[in-house]
Design an enzyme around this catalytic site. Structure first.
Site, short mmCIF file in Angstrom:
data_model
loop_
_atom_site.label_atom_id
_atom_site.label_comp_id
_atom_site.label_asym_id
_atom_site.label_seq_id
_atom_site.Cartn_x
_atom_site.Cartn_y
_atom_site.Cartn_z
N SER A 147 4.67 1.99 -3.63
CA SER A 147 4.82 2.41 -2.24
C SER A 147 5.91 1.57 -1.60
CB SER A 147 3.50 2.21 -1.48
OG SER A 147 3.67 2.32 -0.08
N TYR A 160 -4.00 -3.18 0.70
CA TYR A 160 -3.15 -2.14 0.12
C TYR A 160 -1.74 -2.66 -0.12
CZ TYR A 160 -0.75 2.34 -0.47
OH TYR A 160 0.01 3.38 -0.96
N LYS A 164 0.16 -3.22 -3.73
CA LYS A 164 1.40 -2.53 -4.05
C LYS A 164 2.54 -3.50 -4.36
CE LYS A 164 -0.18 1.61 -3.92
NZ LYS A 164 -0.24 2.42 -5.16
#
Length: 275
Positions: A147, A160, A164
């Site tokens: 991402s 998150y 990533k």
């Protein structure tokens, strides 16, 4: 390169929209193998079965395997089943993801654990399971779906973003190691999109970045695979933006982030709000 008449693709995914677009965009003469995360959401499981049916209509031989991508032993067992029933995998797309938008203190411990189990540890297990046959043949392609959050941070997405960043590091380190081993026939790519309209994040919006449709992300991914591109940013200008930010003072970066004005639903103070 996806050029021969018969390749085996494996996708570790819990995003039916993106999964469907990937496999419907791949060459129709391929053998497609799904390794999909087990979810309680039966609608999503039904979605992957629909995707398989669409692929079969296009002439592809399609197999569906349901696997918990946070469970190492289950991944290993499922990969062995794939090898027995289908054969060696040529291209693996590590696409399973977990996200819990919230401030850190509102994020449950088990949500942090699940985020890392799925978003990065799952990449290790699936790659370790499939890499030996690729090394033996010196042929294959490993796609890490990360991402833009693996290059820059967004508040209320601490686990998150952290996972990533780890996924981007995994891709870069794996690429370097394969080169050191002389396995130049095994290619690697890392996909880094901004928000994608899959329902993964609720009601995302920004002033500068677009909210992407899955078709655009998949076209960029397929182009990247075909051209052996290492880092695939969607949209591509994100790479330029991130490069420029490295040379800016922190105050300037903070101003840019303020103008960006990113919004999405998140739990803040244990209540759901638009961040």
């Amino acid at each position: 390169m996806v050029t021969s008449s018969k390749r085996t693709y494996a996708s570790m995914s819990n995003l039916p929209g993106l999964l469907q677009s990937v496999f419907l965009t791949l060459p129709q003469t391929t053998v497609n193998t799904y390794l999909r995360q087990r979810l309680l959401n039966t609608h999503r499981q039904h979605g992957v079965e629909e995707t398989a049916a669409e692929c079969r209509k296009l002439g592809a031989t399609t197999h569906v395997f349901v696997v918990d991508c946070s469970n190492r032993e289950e991944i290993y067992s499922s990969v062995n089943q794939v090898k027995k029933e289908v054969g060696d995998v040529t291209i693996v797309v590590n696409n399973a993801g977990a996200i819990y938008p919230a401030d850190l203190l509102s994020t449950k411990d088990e949500e942090i654990t699940k985020t890392f189990e799925v978003n990065i540890l799952g990449h290790f297990w699936i790659t370790k399971a499939l890499l030996p046959s690729m090394i033996r043949r010196n042929h294959g392609h490993i796609v890490t779906v990360a991402s833009v959050c693996g290059h820059g941070v967004i508040p209320y997405l601490i686990p998150y973003c952290s996972s990533k960043f780890a996924a981007v590091g995994f891709h870069r380190a794996l690429t370097s190691e394969l080169e050191a081993l002389g396995k130049t026939g095994i290619k690697t790519s890392c996909l880094c999109p901004v928000f994608v309209n899959t329902g993964f994040t609720k009601n995302p919006s920004t002033r500068i970045w677009p909210v992407l449709e899955t078709d655009k992300v998949v076209r960029s991914l397929i182009d990247g695979i075909l051209t052996d591109k290492k880092m695939i940013f969607v949209p591509s200008y994100i790479n330029i933006s991130l490069t420029i930010e490295r040379f800016l003072p922190e105050r300037a970066v903070a101003a840019i982030n303020h103008v960006q004005d990113i919004h999405f639903e998140a739990v803040i103070g244990h209540k759901i709000k638009m961040k």
